[in-house]
Design a protein around this motif. Structure first.
Motif, PDB file in Angstrom:
ATOM      1  N   LEU A 269      37.184  98.123 -22.709  1.00  0.00           N
ATOM      2  CA  LEU A 269      36.140  97.101 -22.770  1.00  0.00           C
ATOM      3  C   LEU A 269      36.834  95.754 -22.831  1.00  0.00           C
ATOM      4  O   LEU A 269      37.667  95.517 -23.710  1.00  0.00           O
ATOM      5  N   VAL A 270      36.501  94.876 -21.890  1.00  0.00           N
ATOM      6  CA  VAL A 270      37.128  93.554 -21.823  1.00  0.00           C
ATOM      7  C   VAL A 270      36.037  92.495 -21.732  1.00  0.00           C
ATOM      8  O   VAL A 270      34.975  92.724 -21.143  1.00  0.00           O
ATOM      9  N   GLY A 271      36.289  91.351 -22.332  1.00  0.00           N
ATOM     10  CA  GLY A 271      35.342  90.254 -22.279  1.00  0.00           C
ATOM     11  C   GLY A 271      35.727  89.225 -21.230  1.00  0.00           C
ATOM     12  O   GLY A 271      36.911  89.062 -20.913  1.00  0.00           O
ATOM     13  N   ASP A 272      34.734  88.538 -20.693  1.00  0.00           N
ATOM     14  CA  ASP A 272      35.037  87.409 -19.821  1.00  0.00           C
ATOM     15  C   ASP A 272      35.791  86.330 -20.595  1.00  0.00           C
ATOM     16  O   ASP A 272      36.538  85.534 -20.010  1.00  0.00           O
ATOM     17  N   ALA A 273      35.585  86.311 -21.909  1.00  0.00           N
ATOM     18  CA  ALA A 273      36.304  85.425 -22.819  1.00  0.00           C
ATOM     19  C   ALA A 273      36.610  86.225 -24.079  1.00  0.00           C
ATOM     20  O   ALA A 273      36.011  87.280 -24.313  1.00  0.00           O
ATOM     21  N   PRO A 274      37.542  85.779 -24.917  1.00  0.00           N
ATOM     22  CA  PRO A 274      37.800  86.491 -26.172  1.00  0.00           C
ATOM     23  C   PRO A 274      36.520  86.616 -27.002  1.00  0.00           C
ATOM     24  O   PRO A 274      35.652  85.751 -26.977  1.00  0.00           O
TER      25      PRO A 274
ATOM     26  N   ALA B 227      40.483  92.489 -25.511  1.00  0.00           N
ATOM     27  CA  ALA B 227      40.003  93.765 -24.993  1.00  0.00           C
ATOM     28  C   ALA B 227      40.107  94.798 -26.106  1.00  0.00           C
ATOM     29  O   ALA B 227      40.839  94.619 -27.091  1.00  0.00           O
ATOM     30  N   LEU B 228      39.374  95.896 -25.937  1.00  0.00           N
ATOM     31  CA  LEU B 228      39.456  97.045 -26.821  1.00  0.00           C
ATOM     32  C   LEU B 228      39.680  98.277 -25.959  1.00  0.00           C
ATOM     33  O   LEU B 228      39.100  98.394 -24.872  1.00  0.00           O
ATOM     34  N   VAL B 229      40.514  99.202 -26.442  1.00  0.00           N
ATOM     35  CA  VAL B 229      40.879 100.373 -25.656  1.00  0.00           C
ATOM     36  C   VAL B 229      40.528 101.647 -26.421  1.00  0.00           C
ATOM     37  O   VAL B 229      40.851 101.786 -27.611  1.00  0.00           O
ATOM     38  N   LEU B 230      39.870 102.573 -25.734  1.00  0.00           N
ATOM     39  CA  LEU B 230      39.651 103.938 -26.208  1.00  0.00           C
ATOM     40  C   LEU B 230      40.443 104.853 -25.285  1.00  0.00           C
ATOM     41  O   LEU B 230      40.338 104.734 -24.060  1.00  0.00           O
TER      42      LEU B 230
ATOM     43  N   ALA C 212      48.243 103.139 -23.735  1.00  0.00           N
ATOM     44  CA  ALA C 212      47.270 102.568 -22.797  1.00  0.00           C
ATOM     45  C   ALA C 212      47.046 101.088 -23.090  1.00  0.00           C
ATOM     46  O   ALA C 212      46.869 100.280 -22.169  1.00  0.00           O
ATOM     47  N   ALA C 213      47.050 100.729 -24.366  1.00  0.00           N
ATOM     48  CA  ALA C 213      46.859  99.329 -24.738  1.00  0.00           C
ATOM     49  C   ALA C 213      48.013  98.451 -24.251  1.00  0.00           C
ATOM     50  O   ALA C 213      47.817  97.266 -23.959  1.00  0.00           O
ATOM     51  N   SER C 214      49.207  99.023 -24.130  1.00  0.00           N
ATOM     52  CA  SER C 214      50.343  98.248 -23.615  1.00  0.00           C
ATOM     53  C   SER C 214      50.116  97.873 -22.156  1.00  0.00           C
ATOM     54  O   SER C 214      50.417  96.749 -21.735  1.00  0.00           O
ATOM     55  N   GLY C 215      49.573  98.820 -21.372  1.00  0.00           N
ATOM     56  CA  GLY C 215      49.275  98.508 -19.987  1.00  0.00           C
ATOM     57  C   GLY C 215      48.223  97.425 -19.852  1.00  0.00           C
ATOM     58  O   GLY C 215      48.326  96.532 -18.999  1.00  0.00           O
ATOM     59  N   VAL C 216      47.211  97.482 -20.708  1.00  0.00           N
ATOM     60  CA  VAL C 216      46.169  96.461 -20.708  1.00  0.00           C
ATOM     61  C   VAL C 216      46.750  95.108 -21.112  1.00  0.00           C
ATOM     62  O   VAL C 216      46.466  94.081 -20.484  1.00  0.00           O
TER      63      VAL C 216
ATOM     64  N   PRO D  66      48.209  88.801 -25.642  1.00  0.00           N
ATOM     65  CA  PRO D  66      46.890  89.434 -25.619  1.00  0.00           C
ATOM     66  C   PRO D  66      46.668  90.289 -26.868  1.00  0.00           C
ATOM     67  O   PRO D  66      47.561  91.009 -27.316  1.00  0.00           O
ATOM     68  N   ILE D  67      45.463  90.186 -27.422  1.00  0.00           N
ATOM     69  CA  ILE D  67      45.094  90.971 -28.598  1.00  0.00           C
ATOM     70  C   ILE D  67      44.264  92.153 -28.110  1.00  0.00           C
ATOM     71  O   ILE D  67      43.135  91.991 -27.647  1.00  0.00           O
ATOM     72  N   VAL D  68      44.858  93.358 -28.192  1.00  0.00           N
ATOM     73  CA  VAL D  68      44.250  94.551 -27.598  1.00  0.00           C
ATOM     74  C   VAL D  68      44.276  95.701 -28.608  1.00  0.00           C
ATOM     75  O   VAL D  68      45.119  96.604 -28.518  1.00  0.00           O
ATOM     76  N   PRO D  69      43.378  95.707 -29.590  1.00  0.00           N
ATOM     77  CA  PRO D  69      43.299  96.845 -30.504  1.00  0.00           C
ATOM     78  C   PRO D  69      42.888  98.111 -29.748  1.00  0.00           C
ATOM     79  O   PRO D  69      42.181  98.047 -28.723  1.00  0.00           O
ATOM     80  N   ALA D  70      43.324  99.251 -30.263  1.00  0.00           N
ATOM     81  CA  ALA D  70      43.071 100.508 -29.569  1.00  0.00           C
ATOM     82  C   ALA D  70      42.890 101.642 -30.571  1.00  0.00           C
ATOM     83  O   ALA D  70      43.374 101.583 -31.706  1.00  0.00           O
ATOM     84  N   ALA D  71      42.203 102.685 -30.119  1.00  0.00           N
ATOM     85  CA  ALA D  71      42.052 103.912 -30.894  1.00  0.00           C
ATOM     86  C   ALA D  71      42.177 105.091 -29.945  1.00  0.00           C
ATOM     87  O   ALA D  71      41.810 104.991 -28.762  1.00  0.00           O
ATOM     88  N   ILE D  72      42.667 106.207 -30.464  1.00  0.00           N
ATOM     89  CA  ILE D  72      42.907 107.390 -29.624  1.00  0.00           C
ATOM     90  C   ILE D  72      42.197 108.603 -30.195  1.00  0.00           C
ATOM     91  O   ILE D  72      41.841 108.666 -31.378  1.00  0.00           O
ATOM     92  N   LEU D  73      41.974 109.581 -29.308  1.00  0.00           N
ATOM     93  CA  LEU D  73      41.451 110.882 -29.716  1.00  0.00           C
ATOM     94  C   LEU D  73      42.451 111.958 -29.310  1.00  0.00           C
ATOM     95  O   LEU D  73      43.322 111.744 -28.460  1.00  0.00           O
ATOM     96  N   PHE D  74      42.317 113.124 -29.919  1.00  0.00           N
ATOM     97  CA  PHE D  74      43.253 114.224 -29.671  1.00  0.00           C
ATOM     98  C   PHE D  74      42.690 115.124 -28.580  1.00  0.00           C
ATOM     99  O   PHE D  74      41.666 115.776 -28.768  1.00  0.00           O
TER     100      PHE D  74
END
Length: 327
Positions: A32-37, A68-71, A81-85, A104-112
């Protein structure tokens, strides 16, 4: 209250969502990415989370907004994945300004999803590239089900998936995006009725209605040490929220997870909710914040059911899809 035009989190203007997946590995990433922060918060209630930069989202920390936020799938490997973003956003000049640099500030969370039938014998971690591809694919319209971070997701007895939903609440819009990979069940017992059925709108996950009986003592079996799960979500709004208020929105949204997954927030799940606020529409009163939290919980319940309902079958699956099982 009514769903937004798309019934997706991107009904919140200024937000885009993109997916990437590897069918052989049975995994993927969603951005999920915003047009602006945007202002961001987070709340974790599961006992086994995997995260990146979530400490930065606490209300007392210096940085108040994310790009952006990464799942992602992949357990700890998926955090890449967040590093690529972040690399792609930096190349575009997006990020927190520090001297002549942007970060870039890109928090992320992962699932197993490492034991879901896919081929995990990769020579190189695929998640950085998946993050890049997901960001490049970001748009207002996106698919649900076995896509992105939901590609290899599972629940106790069905394939999981990627879900989304939205609501218009007065002057504001609120939406949810979720990758459902729960230890628990999203349907009641062995039947087709979703736990989230009381909150369904317009037959968005099959219109099967509310179960006629509930055996609340019947928990899913946990087999040995193989139960490693997690439902990871984002709720978003166009309201102007502080970081503390965004955090409260994430807290409230966990009610929606508890209503849709039985049980949720277990020691083996890393259940987490991010919140994103674009700030386009001011709050008029504390009642606005209360209603946004209520709406976020409703959206998350519906998004969870939609993600499982829309899952599709693939070669090597270890569990049936909802439609395979119930038609």
């Amino acid at each position: 209250m009514q769903p937004g035009k798309r019934n997706l989190i991107t009904d919140v203007a200024g937000l885009r969502v993109g997916h990437a997946a590897d069918a052989g590995v049975k995994t993927g990433a969603t951005v999920l990415v915003g047009d602006a922060p945007f202002t961001a918060g987070v709340h974790v209630m599961g006992g086994a989370p995997g995260t990146r930069e979530t400490d930065l989202l606490a209300p007392d920390k210096t940085v108040q907004q994310a790009d952006a936020l990464v799942l992602s799938g992949g357990s700890a490997f998926g955090l890449d994945a967040a590093s690529g973003v972040a690399d792609a956003l930096r190349a575009a000049g997006r990020g927190f300004a520090v001297g002549d640099q942007v970060v870039p500030i890109v928090p992320a969370a992962i699932l197993f999803d490492l034991i879901n039938g896919g081929d995990k014998d990769w020579a190189e971690n695929p998640y950085k590239q998946l993050g890049r591809e997901a960001l490049a694919a970001a748009g207002a319209d996106f698919a649900l089900g076995s896509v992105g971070a939901g590609t290899g997701a599972l629940t106790a007895d069905l394939k999981g998936g990627l879900g989304s939903a939205s609501l218009r609440i007065g002057r504001h819009t609120v939406g949810a995006l979720v990758a459902v990979n729960a230890l628990g069940r999203v349907t009641v017992g062995d039947g087709p009725c979703f736990w989230a059925a009381p909150f369904e709108m317009g037959g968005e996950f099959g219109g099967r209605g509310i179960a006629k009986s509930f055996d609340v003592g019947a928990l899913p079996p946990v087999k040995g040490g193989d139960a490693r799960n997690t439902t990871i979500a984002i709720v978003a709004t166009d309201a102007a929220l502080s970081q503390a208020q965004a955090t409260r929105l994430a807290v409230a949204a966990h009610d929606g997870m508890a209503r849709a997954i039985f049980p949720s927030h277990t020691p083996m799940d890393g259940d987490l909710v991010f919140a994103a606020a674009t700030g386009a529409v001011p709050l008029e009163s504390e009642a606005d914040l209360l209603m946004l939290g209520h709406g976020a919980a409703l959206c998350l319940s519906r998004a969870i059911a939609r993600g499982v309902f829309e899952a599709s079958a693939a070669a090597g699956d270890v569990m049936p899809t909802y439609r395979d099982k119930f038609g």
